[in-house]
Design a protein around this motif. Sequence first.
Motif, PDB file in Angstrom:
ATOM      1  N   ALA A  24      -3.625   9.780  -5.146  1.00  0.00           N
ATOM      2  CA  ALA A  24      -3.727   9.416  -6.562  1.00  0.00           C
ATOM      3  C   ALA A  24      -2.666   8.420  -6.982  1.00  0.00           C
ATOM      4  CB  ALA A  24      -3.631  10.676  -7.421  1.00  0.00           C
ATOM      5  N   SER A  25      -1.547   8.405  -6.277  1.00  0.00           N
ATOM      6  CA  SER A  25      -0.450   7.511  -6.661  1.00  0.00           C
ATOM      7  C   SER A  25      -0.675   6.075  -6.231  1.00  0.00           C
ATOM      8  CB  SER A  25       0.864   8.008  -6.047  1.00  0.00           C
ATOM      9  OG  SER A  25       0.769   8.029  -4.629  1.00  0.00           O
ATOM     10  N   GLU A  26      -1.651   5.852  -5.329  1.00  0.00           N
ATOM     11  CA  GLU A  26      -1.862   4.500  -4.820  1.00  0.00           C
ATOM     12  C   GLU A  26      -2.671   3.661  -5.777  1.00  0.00           C
ATOM     13  OE1 GLU A  26      -3.175   3.655  -0.967  1.00  0.00           O
ATOM     14  OE2 GLU A  26      -1.794   5.041   0.021  1.00  0.00           O
ATOM     15  N   SER A  27      -2.333   2.386  -5.827  1.00  0.00           N
ATOM     16  CA  SER A  27      -3.086   1.441  -6.649  1.00  0.00           C
ATOM     17  C   SER A  27      -4.389   1.097  -5.954  1.00  0.00           C
ATOM     18  CB  SER A  27      -2.254   0.164  -6.835  1.00  0.00           C
ATOM     19  OG  SER A  27      -3.034  -0.863  -7.384  1.00  0.00           O
ATOM     20  N   SER A  28      -5.362   0.682  -6.728  1.00  0.00           N
ATOM     21  CA  SER A  28      -6.628   0.252  -6.127  1.00  0.00           C
ATOM     22  C   SER A  28      -6.920  -1.203  -6.447  1.00  0.00           C
ATOM     23  CB  SER A  28      -7.780   1.132  -6.634  1.00  0.00           C
ATOM     24  OG  SER A  28      -7.908   1.019  -8.029  1.00  0.00           O
ATOM     25  N   GLY A  29      -5.942  -1.938  -6.874  1.00  0.00           N
ATOM     26  CA  GLY A  29      -6.177  -3.335  -7.189  1.00  0.00           C
ATOM     27  C   GLY A  29      -4.898  -4.130  -7.061  1.00  0.00           C
ATOM     28  N   VAL A  45      -8.359  -3.035   0.482  1.00  0.00           N
ATOM     29  CA  VAL A  45      -9.003  -2.691  -0.792  1.00  0.00           C
ATOM     30  C   VAL A  45     -10.389  -2.106  -0.538  1.00  0.00           C
ATOM     31  CG1 VAL A  45     -10.048  -4.964  -1.145  1.00  0.00           C
ATOM     32  CG2 VAL A  45      -9.548  -3.524  -3.120  1.00  0.00           C
ATOM     33  N   GLY A  46     -10.973  -2.462   0.596  1.00  0.00           N
ATOM     34  CA  GLY A  46     -12.284  -1.933   0.950  1.00  0.00           C
ATOM     35  C   GLY A  46     -12.298  -0.426   1.083  1.00  0.00           C
ATOM     36  N   GLY A  47     -11.116   0.183   1.270  1.00  0.00           N
ATOM     37  CA  GLY A  47     -11.036   1.630   1.352  1.00  0.00           C
ATOM     38  C   GLY A  47     -11.504   2.314   0.076  1.00  0.00           C
ATOM     39  N   VAL A  48     -11.340   1.643  -1.053  1.00  0.00           N
ATOM     40  CA  VAL A  48     -11.817   2.190  -2.331  1.00  0.00           C
ATOM     41  C   VAL A  48     -13.332   2.377  -2.273  1.00  0.00           C
ATOM     42  CG1 VAL A  48     -12.096   1.721  -4.793  1.00  0.00           C
ATOM     43  CG2 VAL A  48      -9.932   1.169  -3.667  1.00  0.00           C
ATOM     44  N   ALA A  49     -14.031   1.322  -1.854  1.00  0.00           N
ATOM     45  CA  ALA A  49     -15.489   1.375  -1.782  1.00  0.00           C
ATOM     46  C   ALA A  49     -15.957   2.304  -0.671  1.00  0.00           C
ATOM     47  CB  ALA A  49     -16.049  -0.028  -1.576  1.00  0.00           C
ATOM     48  N   VAL A 102     -15.993  -6.679   2.665  1.00  0.00           N
ATOM     49  CA  VAL A 102     -15.460  -5.915   1.536  1.00  0.00           C
ATOM     50  C   VAL A 102     -16.367  -6.029   0.312  1.00  0.00           C
ATOM     51  CG1 VAL A 102     -13.519  -5.694  -0.053  1.00  0.00           C
ATOM     52  CG2 VAL A 102     -13.088  -6.045   2.372  1.00  0.00           C
ATOM     53  N   VAL A 103     -16.884  -7.223   0.042  1.00  0.00           N
ATOM     54  CA  VAL A 103     -17.788  -7.388  -1.104  1.00  0.00           C
ATOM     55  C   VAL A 103     -19.048  -6.544  -0.914  1.00  0.00           C
ATOM     56  CG1 VAL A 103     -19.265  -9.028  -2.342  1.00  0.00           C
ATOM     57  CG2 VAL A 103     -16.906  -9.651  -1.768  1.00  0.00           C
ATOM     58  N   GLU A 329      -1.731  -4.261  -0.718  1.00  0.00           N
ATOM     59  CA  GLU A 329      -0.802  -5.300  -0.303  1.00  0.00           C
ATOM     60  C   GLU A 329      -1.050  -5.754   1.122  1.00  0.00           C
ATOM     61  OE1 GLU A 329       0.991  -6.750  -2.394  1.00  0.00           O
ATOM     62  OE2 GLU A 329       0.670  -5.343  -4.031  1.00  0.00           O
ATOM     63  N   GLY A 330      -1.431  -4.838   1.996  1.00  0.00           N
ATOM     64  CA  GLY A 330      -1.837  -5.219   3.339  1.00  0.00           C
ATOM     65  C   GLY A 330      -0.719  -5.608   4.258  1.00  0.00           C
ATOM     66  N   GLY A 331       0.558  -5.341   3.915  1.00  0.00           N
ATOM     67  CA  GLY A 331       1.628  -5.819   4.748  1.00  0.00           C
ATOM     68  C   GLY A 331       2.289  -4.778   5.617  1.00  0.00           C
ATOM     69  N   ASP A 332       2.293  -3.505   5.204  1.00  0.00           N
ATOM     70  CA  ASP A 332       3.002  -2.479   5.945  1.00  0.00           C
ATOM     71  C   ASP A 332       2.015  -1.516   6.586  1.00  0.00           C
ATOM     72  OD1 ASP A 332       5.023  -2.449   3.061  1.00  0.00           O
ATOM     73  OD2 ASP A 332       5.510  -3.466   4.955  1.00  0.00           O
ATOM     74  N   SER A 333       2.315  -1.121   7.811  1.00  0.00           N
ATOM     75  CA  SER A 333       1.399  -0.208   8.508  1.00  0.00           C
ATOM     76  C   SER A 333       1.437   1.178   7.876  1.00  0.00           C
ATOM     77  CB  SER A 333       1.783  -0.113   9.983  1.00  0.00           C
ATOM     78  OG  SER A 333       1.492  -1.326  10.636  1.00  0.00           O
TER      79      SER A 333
END
Length: 363
Positions: A24-29, A45-49, A102-103, A329-333
């Motif tokens: 719940a603490s993670e951003s989705s955008g 971000v595709g994890g949201v979908a 992702v789209v 953000e896609g930068g950290d594992s």
Amino acid sequence: MSDFSRYEKMMSSLAGAMVPPTPASESSGSEGSEKEGVEVFGVSVGGVAANVILRPESFEIERLQEGLKWLAKAGEVSARQGYSARFEDGPGFTRRSYHGLVVDLFWQALMTVWENLKQAEQDELLVLATTAAKGFVWAGKYAIEKAIPNGSGEKRTDENGTSFRGPGIDEIVLGAMCLNWIRGEDAQAVYGEMYVGKKVGDVVDILVSRLVDGLGDDGEFRKFDAEGGTSGGGDLLDAWWYRELVCVHGVVNLAIRQKREDWWEAGSKVMGHHLMNTQPDHTTAQPWGVHGFAASMATRIFADQQIHDCEANWRLGPGMGGPLGSHIEGGDSDTSGSVAGLVLANAVGTMREIPGSKIGWSD
């Protein structure tokens, strides 16, 4: 249990493990970031979908709204530059195919929960999703106006003298897949006078038919070219394999959604070629086209190997098949998702469309 149910359950379970529920603490955008003057987006971000597809009972509209706002921005970037926006995975790798994946996932997610949305919510999300899909407007220009590349995109130079690569054939296939979601849009408003009285769906149909009419002599989507090609240099075998499987994935999705037997037959020919000539674990840990290979007894062994390689690489740790970076953000594992998991989720979502389509599966 039928083979269909078995594969759907197996792939859904693996995708769910690879793309776990978002805390719940993670951003989705996110607004994205810049690297060397190029706007970069995080594929995770595709994890949201994917979570909506895999766990619809835990759907949260705020996450879908935020993710679609972010994808609408990526769509504007793509439409402006004439090829897919740059998406990176956790380790920092980028592939043009990530954007279309992702789209498509977000459209699948939207359709999964559509009936549970209020009218105002439907209206808002549809506008955002349409903007995201229109980011691939350039793909439709290959229906008539432009020559379709045989492989990776041709090298170009912009007005500032900066070199870049135009869209490759795999991007165009996935672009058509995304445009297909907005089939009812007025094509003239999007493409001009040559499409008076036509819809975007007409453009997609012309484009996909052109794409599948150009198969290689041995059934490959496009013939391997070690000498030249539209990229201006010899093709690389692993890059060709990857493009071929991405093209299979897109054509399978399109054939099922539009109930096009001819498109399915073309995709089947490509799958048959790679069954006989390609070893899955020499290609990629991302299981592109796995639902197509799994759909027929003749090619199912290829899907089995894809699923095995996908899971094995994921369990080994971060990488092209392993965990991606932070949710946006896609930068950290971390373990917020994986490209392979997103490909699987997309395949599962399409498999769930098959019973209504009556195309694409034979036990």
